[in-house]
Design a protein around this motif. Structure first.
Motif, mmCIF file in Angstrom:
data_model
loop_
_atom_site.group_PDB
_atom_site.id
_atom_site.type_symbol
_atom_site.label_atom_id
_atom_site.label_comp_id
_atom_site.label_asym_id
_atom_site.label_seq_id
_atom_site.Cartn_x
_atom_site.Cartn_y
_atom_site.Cartn_z
ATOM 1 N N ASP A 336 -43.570 30.523 -22.301
ATOM 2 C CA ASP A 336 -43.471 29.253 -23.023
ATOM 3 C C ASP A 336 -42.972 28.133 -22.108
ATOM 4 N N LYS A 337 -42.001 28.469 -21.266
ATOM 5 C CA LYS A 337 -41.472 27.485 -20.326
ATOM 6 C C LYS A 337 -42.550 27.031 -19.346
ATOM 7 N N ALA A 338 -43.323 27.984 -18.817
ATOM 8 C CA ALA A 338 -44.382 27.646 -17.860
ATOM 9 C C ALA A 338 -45.443 26.770 -18.503
ATOM 10 N N GLU A 339 -45.797 27.057 -19.745
ATOM 11 C CA GLU A 339 -46.794 26.241 -20.443
ATOM 12 C C GLU A 339 -46.269 24.830 -20.703
ATOM 13 N N ALA A 340 -44.987 24.723 -21.061
ATOM 14 C CA ALA A 340 -44.397 23.397 -21.270
ATOM 15 C C ALA A 340 -44.338 22.614 -19.965
ATOM 16 N N GLU A 341 -43.994 23.284 -18.870
ATOM 17 C CA GLU A 341 -43.950 22.615 -17.571
ATOM 18 C C GLU A 341 -45.337 22.172 -17.130
ATOM 19 N N LEU A 342 -46.373 22.947 -17.480
ATOM 20 C CA LEU A 342 -47.740 22.530 -17.168
ATOM 21 C C LEU A 342 -48.084 21.250 -17.927
ATOM 22 N N ALA A 343 -47.755 21.219 -19.220
ATOM 23 C CA ALA A 343 -48.032 20.013 -20.010
ATOM 24 C C ALA A 343 -47.279 18.804 -19.448
ATOM 25 N N ALA A 344 -46.015 19.010 -19.069
ATOM 26 C CA ALA A 344 -45.224 17.918 -18.496
ATOM 27 C C ALA A 344 -45.802 17.452 -17.167
ATOM 28 N N GLU A 345 -46.292 18.389 -16.353
ATOM 29 C CA GLU A 345 -46.862 18.029 -15.054
ATOM 30 C C GLU A 345 -48.150 17.227 -15.233
ATOM 31 N N ILE A 346 -48.968 17.599 -16.220
ATOM 32 C CA ILE A 346 -50.189 16.842 -16.487
ATOM 33 C C ILE A 346 -49.839 15.413 -16.888
ATOM 34 N N GLN A 347 -48.824 15.265 -17.730
ATOM 35 C CA GLN A 347 -48.393 13.925 -18.136
ATOM 36 C C GLN A 347 -47.860 13.133 -16.942
ATOM 37 N N ARG A 348 -47.071 13.802 -16.097
ATOM 38 C CA ARG A 348 -46.493 13.104 -14.947
ATOM 39 C C ARG A 348 -47.580 12.659 -13.973
ATOM 40 N N VAL A 349 -48.537 13.550 -13.701
ATOM 41 C CA VAL A 349 -49.614 13.205 -12.775
ATOM 42 C C VAL A 349 -50.472 12.080 -13.353
ATOM 43 N N LYS A 351 -49.466 9.741 -15.347
ATOM 44 C CA LYS A 351 -48.689 8.514 -15.187
ATOM 45 C C LYS A 351 -48.731 8.034 -13.735
ATOM 46 N N ASP A 352 -48.538 8.963 -12.781
ATOM 47 C CA ASP A 352 -48.549 8.586 -11.366
ATOM 48 C C ASP A 352 -49.898 8.010 -10.960
ATOM 49 N N THR A 354 -52.120 6.586 -12.825
ATOM 50 C CA THR A 354 -52.297 5.273 -13.448
ATOM 51 C C THR A 354 -51.558 4.194 -12.660
ATOM 52 N N GLU A 355 -50.301 4.464 -12.319
ATOM 53 C CA GLU A 355 -49.521 3.493 -11.541
ATOM 54 C C GLU A 355 -50.146 3.244 -10.171
ATOM 55 N N LEU A 356 -50.526 4.314 -9.494
ATOM 56 C CA LEU A 356 -51.103 4.176 -8.154
ATOM 57 C C LEU A 356 -52.439 3.444 -8.207
ATOM 58 N N TYR A 357 -53.221 3.732 -9.228
ATOM 59 C CA TYR A 357 -54.521 3.066 -9.364
ATOM 60 C C TYR A 357 -54.339 1.560 -9.495
ATOM 61 N N PHE A 358 -53.436 1.159 -10.392
ATOM 62 C CA PHE A 358 -53.211 -0.276 -10.580
ATOM 63 C C PHE A 358 -52.622 -0.909 -9.319
ATOM 64 N N MET A 359 -51.770 -0.163 -8.616
ATOM 65 C CA MET A 359 -51.190 -0.706 -7.387
ATOM 66 C C MET A 359 -52.277 -0.938 -6.335
#
Length: 448
Positions: A336-349, A351-352, A354-359
């Motif tokens: 369960d922890k690994a699956e949650a960390e995967l979801a969080a990593e997808i969200q973080r990437v 976000k990153d 999106t920010e890098l693209y606009f920059m």
């Protein structure tokens, strides 16, 4: 020549030609960077988990050889008469060859699968460290460049402040200036020298960071000043992304090394659940042995024994104090922890990216605006310098204009730095090969 090449070499109204190659620094970093070497060694260690786990599925053959010399006495009770004691002096050689091979061993099979998944995970983690190495190297390389540029700007400001100080003293000696003008010029000169010291310190730190990553194996960043037309920057602006944001996000979600590593972590956690649950299963082995012995015991004294045996051995787990059930529950929580960390990593990437693209998309306009700010700051400095003899401006105005010009120049360099670093990171987040990054950096910085 690449469009972005003109962008870089047209800082201020000058060009900066690079004599080093980013590829050289990258190759040195692969060998020398401590963080990356640690990750590579970790993978080498994890690779050994596969043969270690496979060993439990292969036959186990053992040879045992012993030869003992026995000395002593043997007393035999003789109820009708007295006990009879006789000396003992003999050898007891024993040779034994045993074989055990598994027929059904589910737990060992799942451990083998888990070990293979651990290797895949370690390789994915190494890929993330590879991307991180390229990011850190590009940042350190550009920081070194920015620090070098800031140092040159600070030296120029010291020279200009020195000239203003000398002029104020001459005008004071001729009776055309005041002591206040001299004090202002001297203060400006001292401030410029302080800024020069700070720039030198920043250059030393930036060089130290780059050396730590490359082990010193980088080509020094020497610049050759070459005047270019002032409108080169406006005409040759950096290229904007050729794909849409959604396309970059989709590419990142399928190719990002960090997301790939998290996916492997989920697979690893799933296999751990199965492997721990395999502790409930029985184990069936083929057991065989060949043994030859002489005088193995007092009951076989002066006897030789040679025997062969083969058979099946079944081990059935019945109760282990709840160990297997607890380990399965723990593995499920880890899953369960690994699956949650995967979801969080997808969200973080996401976000990153999106920010890098606009920059990357927006900084060309920012760079163009900063180039204009540099041009205006130059004009303001020229006007302030010309106004001092007539009394329209003071040394303080000249110093303020110098500071504004230096800051504008540094801001322009930093904007180019940020643009390039954002593009490098965007490469990494979307799964581009590190070689693509080195090619890009060399094409921009050193291919002329």
């Amino acid at each position: 020549m690449k469009p972005f090449t003109f962008l870089l070499i047209s800082l201020l109204s000058h060009g900066l030609a690079w004599s080093g190659k980013f590829q050289h620094a990258y190759e040195a970093a692969l060998v020398s960077d401590s963080t990356f070497r640690a990750a590579r060694s970790e993978l080498a260690s994890v690779l050994q988990n596969v043969p270690l786990a496979r060993a439990a599925l292969l036959p186990n053959v053992a040879l045992s050889v012993s030869d003992s010399r026995v000395k002593g006495n043997r007393t035999i009770d003789n109820p009708p008469g007295k006990p009879v004691t006789s000396p003992l002096d003999y050898r007891s050689p024993v040779q034994s060859l045993s074989l055990r091979t598994p027929i059904f061993h589910r737990e060992a099979s799942k451990k083998y699968e888990l070990a293979q998944a651990q290797v895949s995970y370690a390789e994915a983690v190494l890929a993330t460290h590879h991307v991180d190495l390229v990011d850190r190297l590009a940042d350190a390389y550009l920081q070194r460049w920015s620090a070098e540029y800031a140092l040159r700007a600070a030296r120029t400001q010291v020279e200009a402040s020195q000239a203003q100080s000398d002029l104020a003293r001459r005008r004071f000696q001729l009776g055309e200036g005041t002591l206040t003008n001299v004090s202002e010029a001297d203060t400006a000169l001292e401030m410029a020298r302080v800024l020069l010291t700070e720039a030198q310190n920043k250059l030393e730190v930036a060089t130290l960071v780059l050396r730590h990553i490359t082990g010193g194996g980088y080509v020094p960043l020497d610049f050759v000043v070459d005047a270019l037309p002032a409108n080169v920057l406006n005409a040759q602006i950096a290229q904007v992304p050729t794909e849409t944001l959604s396309e970059y996000i989709s590419k990142a979600q399928t190719s990002s090394p960090t997301i790939a590593a998290r996916k492997q972590a989920v697979v690893l956690a799933q296999l751990a659940v199965v492997r721990n649950g395999a502790g409930h299963y029985p184990r069936l082995d083929v057991v065989a042995s060949v043994q030859s012995s002489r005088n193995d015991s007092l009951s076989t004294l002066n006897q030789s024994v040679s025997q062969r045996s083969v058979g099946l051995q079944l081990n059935v787990p019945i109760y282990s104090g709840g160990y297997v059930s607890a380990s399965v529950t723990q593995a499920l929580a880890d899953q369960d922890k690994a699956e949650a960390e995967l979801a969080a990593e997808i969200q973080r990437v996401t976000k990153d990216v999106t920010e890098l693209y606009f920059m990357v998309a927006n900084t060309p306009a920012k760079i163009q605006a900063m180039q204009q700010a540099v041009t205006f700051a130059k004009l303001a400095l020229e006007g302030a310098g010309k106004g001092v003899p007539t009394g329209f401006t003071t040394q303080a105005d000249v110093f303020a204009s110098q500071r504004k010009l230096t800051q504008s120049q540094y801001n322009l360099a930093q904007a180019i730095h940020e643009h390039m670093l954002a593009r490098v990171k965007l490469f990494g987040r979307t799964g581009a090969a590190p070689e693509k990054v080195t090619t890009y950096m060399d094409a921009v910085l050193m291919n002329y």
